[in-house]
Design a protein around this motif. Sequence first.
Motif, mmCIF file in Angstrom:
data_model
loop_
_atom_site.group_PDB
_atom_site.id
_atom_site.type_symbol
_atom_site.label_atom_id
_atom_site.label_comp_id
_atom_site.label_asym_id
_atom_site.label_seq_id
_atom_site.Cartn_x
_atom_site.Cartn_y
_atom_site.Cartn_z
ATOM 1 N N CYS A 46 0.821 -1.215 0.000
ATOM 2 C CA CYS A 46 0.000 0.000 0.000
ATOM 3 C C CYS A 46 0.853 1.262 0.000
ATOM 4 O O CYS A 46 2.018 1.234 0.395
ATOM 5 C CB CYS A 46 -0.877 0.033 1.252
ATOM 6 N N THR A 47 0.203 2.340 -0.402
ATOM 7 C CA THR A 47 0.820 3.655 -0.293
ATOM 8 C C THR A 47 -0.037 4.504 0.630
ATOM 9 O O THR A 47 -1.253 4.606 0.436
ATOM 10 C CB THR A 47 0.954 4.332 -1.668
ATOM 11 N N ALA A 48 0.626 5.080 1.631
ATOM 12 C CA ALA A 48 -0.015 5.998 2.569
ATOM 13 C C ALA A 48 0.649 7.356 2.424
ATOM 14 O O ALA A 48 1.848 7.429 2.135
ATOM 15 C CB ALA A 48 0.154 5.488 3.997
ATOM 16 N N ARG A 53 4.066 -3.451 8.151
ATOM 17 C CA ARG A 53 5.451 -2.983 8.096
ATOM 18 C C ARG A 53 5.492 -1.625 7.424
ATOM 19 O O ARG A 53 4.972 -1.468 6.319
ATOM 20 C CB ARG A 53 6.323 -3.973 7.323
ATOM 21 N N GLU A 54 6.123 -0.668 8.104
ATOM 22 C CA GLU A 54 6.288 0.672 7.554
ATOM 23 C C GLU A 54 7.627 0.758 6.836
ATOM 24 O O GLU A 54 8.658 0.457 7.418
ATOM 25 C CB GLU A 54 6.266 1.724 8.667
ATOM 26 N N ARG A 109 6.586 5.654 -2.354
ATOM 27 C CA ARG A 109 5.335 4.910 -2.531
ATOM 28 C C ARG A 109 5.553 3.497 -2.000
ATOM 29 O O ARG A 109 6.663 3.122 -1.662
ATOM 30 C CB ARG A 109 4.950 4.883 -4.011
ATOM 31 N N ARG A 110 4.487 2.744 -1.927
ATOM 32 C CA ARG A 110 4.560 1.360 -1.449
ATOM 33 C C ARG A 110 5.182 1.332 -0.041
ATOM 34 O O ARG A 110 6.034 0.525 0.260
ATOM 35 C CB ARG A 110 5.338 0.506 -2.448
ATOM 36 N N ASN A 111 4.742 2.260 0.807
ATOM 37 C CA ASN A 111 5.380 2.467 2.096
ATOM 38 C C ASN A 111 4.716 1.745 3.269
ATOM 39 O O ASN A 111 5.182 1.857 4.392
ATOM 40 C CB ASN A 111 5.512 3.960 2.395
ATOM 41 N N GLU A 144 -1.443 -0.850 -3.929
ATOM 42 C CA GLU A 144 -0.683 -0.860 -5.184
ATOM 43 C C GLU A 144 -0.679 -2.247 -5.804
ATOM 44 O O GLU A 144 -0.718 -2.397 -7.017
ATOM 45 C CB GLU A 144 0.764 -0.411 -4.934
ATOM 46 N N SER A 145 -0.581 -3.267 -4.941
ATOM 47 C CA SER A 145 -0.622 -4.648 -5.420
ATOM 48 C C SER A 145 -0.990 -5.561 -4.255
ATOM 49 O O SER A 145 -0.892 -5.172 -3.094
ATOM 50 C CB SER A 145 0.723 -5.080 -6.024
#
Length: 154
Positions: free
Chosen positions: A74-76, A98-99, A104-106, A134-135
């Motif tokens: 994901c992107t936050a 997990r951060e 992106r994809r963070n 994102e995926s």
Amino acid sequence: MSRELDQIDKGILYMLQREARETTAQEIADTVGVSPSTVRNRIDQLETDGVIRGYHPEIDYEMANLPLRVLFICTAPATRRAELADEIMNVQGVIDVREMMTGRRNLHVEIVATSTTDISRIADAVHELGLEIESSELVKRRQIQPFDHFQFRG
């Protein structure tokens, strides 16, 4: 604040990572060369200092009737990443977040589910929080091992 670990601490941590539930203070003491009471005192101090944050069972989710394990990438928004990571942990089915440091994809969100309906419910909850998926990847198997950078040689 981190603390400096000596060889005894490193040995204790290594042994606990290998099998915390089945390893006795006496076994650890025999391996690292101190008394069982020293091991217990060191473990208490490692817990107090926050080096040891908990003891968690390793669960075979498939055997627990949760056959689907999915990783959402994901992107936050960077300014809300930590807040959203905390919030997503409240969604039923989320087992690991997990951060990532930047970009992106963070946020990587791992879930378990019984069906595609469950996966959709969790994905909807992720979107409602303001995260962009994102995926998504179906996880086949996960392996873990004791963290060996402690370079303990018992």
